[in-house]
Design a protein around this motif. Structure first.
Motif, PDB file in Angstrom:
ATOM      1  N   GLY A   1       0.886  -1.097   0.098  1.00  0.00           N
ATOM      2  CA  GLY A   1       0.071   0.063  -0.077  1.00  0.00           C
ATOM      3  C   GLY A   1       0.689   1.254  -0.058  1.00  0.00           C
ATOM      4  O   GLY A   1       2.044   1.085   0.146  1.00  0.00           O
TER       5      GLY A   1
ATOM      6  N   HIS B   1      -4.079  -5.163  -0.498  1.00  0.00           N
ATOM      7  CA  HIS B   1      -3.592  -3.568  -0.914  1.00  0.00           C
ATOM      8  C   HIS B   1      -4.657  -2.531   0.117  1.00  0.00           C
ATOM      9  O   HIS B   1      -5.605  -2.546  -0.246  1.00  0.00           O
ATOM     10  CB  HIS B   1      -4.002  -3.413  -2.443  1.00  0.00           C
ATOM     11  CG  HIS B   1      -3.809  -1.933  -2.823  1.00  0.00           C
ATOM     12  ND1 HIS B   1      -4.436  -1.410  -4.129  1.00  0.00           N
ATOM     13  CD2 HIS B   1      -3.204  -0.939  -2.179  1.00  0.00           C
ATOM     14  CE1 HIS B   1      -4.251  -0.232  -3.900  1.00  0.00           C
ATOM     15  NE2 HIS B   1      -3.262   0.108  -3.066  1.00  0.00           N
TER      16      HIS B   1
ATOM     17  N   ARG C   1      -5.660   0.549   1.532  1.00  0.00           N
ATOM     18  CA  ARG C   1      -5.753   2.089   0.832  1.00  0.00           C
ATOM     19  C   ARG C   1      -6.212   2.824   1.991  1.00  0.00           C
ATOM     20  O   ARG C   1      -7.084   2.594   2.800  1.00  0.00           O
ATOM     21  CB  ARG C   1      -6.701   1.990  -0.281  1.00  0.00           C
ATOM     22  CG  ARG C   1      -6.137   1.480  -1.407  1.00  0.00           C
ATOM     23  CD  ARG C   1      -7.293   1.308  -2.729  1.00  0.00           C
ATOM     24  NE  ARG C   1      -7.833   2.675  -2.774  1.00  0.00           N
ATOM     25  CZ  ARG C   1      -8.534   2.997  -3.680  1.00  0.00           C
ATOM     26  NH1 ARG C   1      -9.077   2.102  -4.348  1.00  0.00           N
ATOM     27  NH2 ARG C   1      -9.089   4.426  -4.012  1.00  0.00           N
TER      28      ARG C   1
ATOM     29  N   GLU D   1      -8.423  -5.394  -2.417  1.00  0.00           N
ATOM     30  CA  GLU D   1      -8.415  -4.145  -1.655  1.00  0.00           C
ATOM     31  C   GLU D   1      -8.842  -3.912  -0.392  1.00  0.00           C
ATOM     32  O   GLU D   1     -10.052  -4.478   0.172  1.00  0.00           O
ATOM     33  CB  GLU D   1      -8.714  -3.010  -2.840  1.00  0.00           C
ATOM     34  CG  GLU D   1      -8.164  -2.848  -3.940  1.00  0.00           C
ATOM     35  CD  GLU D   1      -8.575  -1.484  -4.779  1.00  0.00           C
ATOM     36  OE1 GLU D   1      -9.355  -0.833  -4.276  1.00  0.00           O
ATOM     37  OE2 GLU D   1      -7.997  -1.081  -5.749  1.00  0.00           O
TER      38      GLU D   1
END
Length: 438
Positions: free
Chosen positions: A220, A298, A300, A333
């Protein structure tokens, strides 16, 4: 007598350049295609400076119609920077952009003040933060590659055991030819040491691949909350602060998630826009852990106004280190920091497959995340039939722990089992079988 300005900055006892009075400048090109606003980019530049405790006294956006080859800025802008730095009593000007060696030298001569660009600043942060032997080797090699065309000071700092790597200070321009030889020799030694470290890392990774545990890698943008999430899931105490590049050295821990006794989770260095190519290359061996992962999370910062642009930077960096975004490890994500969103914004988050919204700080959504990770790791389960000697208790116990047992039937000295496994676990079981037969 030399008229070269003294660009050395006072450092603490361990060589760190904390506290330097600093003017941060963002050169904004009129034709820039950068999706971020100049204000957001300037804010990030200030945060980068704060990451090594520079005393930022002012931060300004300087509009540039056409970059000047000699100084980047126009002559009037250079004079204005000199006056502004004098007004602030600044020791350092950080230019949040890329400066050629010629531009850096000319700006230092024109202003009489030490200048570093974005690459130099990020390398200085990495030099301060690298904690492991491998991390220090990687940062020093990246620094030397960056400085190879900037031989404006001697390389006596190469013998320094601790502290920064010389971006913010130095004894002056001397012994250029000797410097070049020292530079080449030191870089060759560093590359050899890193090659040895990479071989050791490969052996460890091969050993982990033979172990019956899937690997999940956290990636990230820097300060997205990876380490906070890592600590919550693993119970570790990795440094997690509201600070850019709080984590540099990769950390691995085993965690428990539904359906798995153990999952190996890896916390990695954060990415950033315009990450220096020297660092991408130097940290490639470390980031190879991501290439070998069974699943990439990932993380975020969904509360950040530039979250979409940050995500694009992460995917761009993953591609640079060799991750196949189409056929490589699956990516989930994790939209973190929902606790910083208003109730209205949280309600407006799109409901779509491929992401989980959480707060690593409060724990909201983390249980859903672990269930989703489990489903992703088991998503392609199918049934397999095995005939295993009853004396092979290790493999039978492994199948019981990691698979869904459908049927088991004893036939003499052999146990026939039908078990449902994911492709990941089937591969691990095959490696266990091969090792047992070897």
């Amino acid at each position: 007598m030399s008229t070269q300005p003294d660009f050395s900055l006072s450092r603490s006892d361990d060589g760190r350049a904390y506290g330097a009075a600093t003017l941060v400048v963002l050169p904004d090109l009129s034709r820039s295609s950068n999706p971020r606003s100049p204000e957001a980019r300037l804010e990030e530049a200030v945060s980068l400076s704060a990451a090594i405790a520079l005393d930022v006294r002012a931060a300004e956006v300087v509009r540039i119609r056409a970059p000047r080859p000699a100084t980047l800025f126009g002559q009037g802008q250079v004079e204005a920077l000199k006056a502004r730095a004098a007004e602030l009593d600044a020791d350092l000007i950080v230019v949040d952009g890329t400066l050629s060696p010629l531009q850096q030298r000319n700006l230092e001569r024109e202003t009489g003040i030490k200048i570093i660009d974005r690459t130099g600043l990020i390398l200085e942060i990495f030099g301060e933060r690298a904690a492991t032997h491998e991390g220090r080797l990687q940062v020093e090699l990246a620094h030397l590659e960056y400085q190879a065309s900037r031989l404006v000071r001697s390389w006596t700092h190469l013998e320094r055991q601790r502290g920064g790597y010389g971006f913010l200070g130095g004894p002056g321009e001397t012994q250029i030819e000797t410097d070049r030889r020292l530079l080449r020799d030191r870089m060759a030694r560093l590359r050899k040491e890193l090659a040895d470290v990479a071989r050791t890392r490969t052996l460890h990774r091969d050993r982990r691949q033979k172990a019956p545990y899937p690997v999940v890698a956290l990636v990230g943008y820097t300060n997205a909350g990876k380490s906070t999430l890592f600590n919550r899931l693993s119970g570790a105490d990795v440094m997690a602060k509201d600070l850019l590049f709080a984590t540099l050295d990769p950390t691995m821990r085993t965690v428990e998630i539904p359906g798995f006794d153990k999952v190996i989770m890896s916390d990695t260095v954060g990415f950033i826009s315009d990450l220096p190519t020297q660092l991408v290359a130097a940290f490639r061996a470390t980031l190879e852990e991501v290439l070998e992962a069974d699943l990439i999370l990932h993380v975020r910062d969904i509360s950040h106004p530039d979250s979409e642009a940050q995500a694009a930077d992460v995917y761009r960096t993953l591609a640079e280190i060799g991750v196949d975004l189409d056929d490589g490890p699956p990516i989930l994500e994790v939209w973190n920091k929902i606790d910083l969103l208003s109730a209205e914004l949280r309600a407006d988050l799109p409901e779509r497959e491929g992401h989980v919204a959480i707060s690593a700080v409060t724990g909201a959504g983390v249980e859903t995340l672990t269930e989703t990770v489990s489903a992703r790791l088991q998503g392609d389960r199918r049934s397999y039939n095995f005939d295993i000697p009853v004396t092979d208790g290790a493999r039978l116990a492994w199948l019981e722990a990691n698979g869904e047992m459908i049927e088991r039937e004893l036939a003499g000295e052999t146990m026939h089992v039908e078990v449902r496994l994911s492709s990941i676990d089937k591969g691990r079981f095959d490696r266990m079988t091969a090792d047992a037969a070897a």
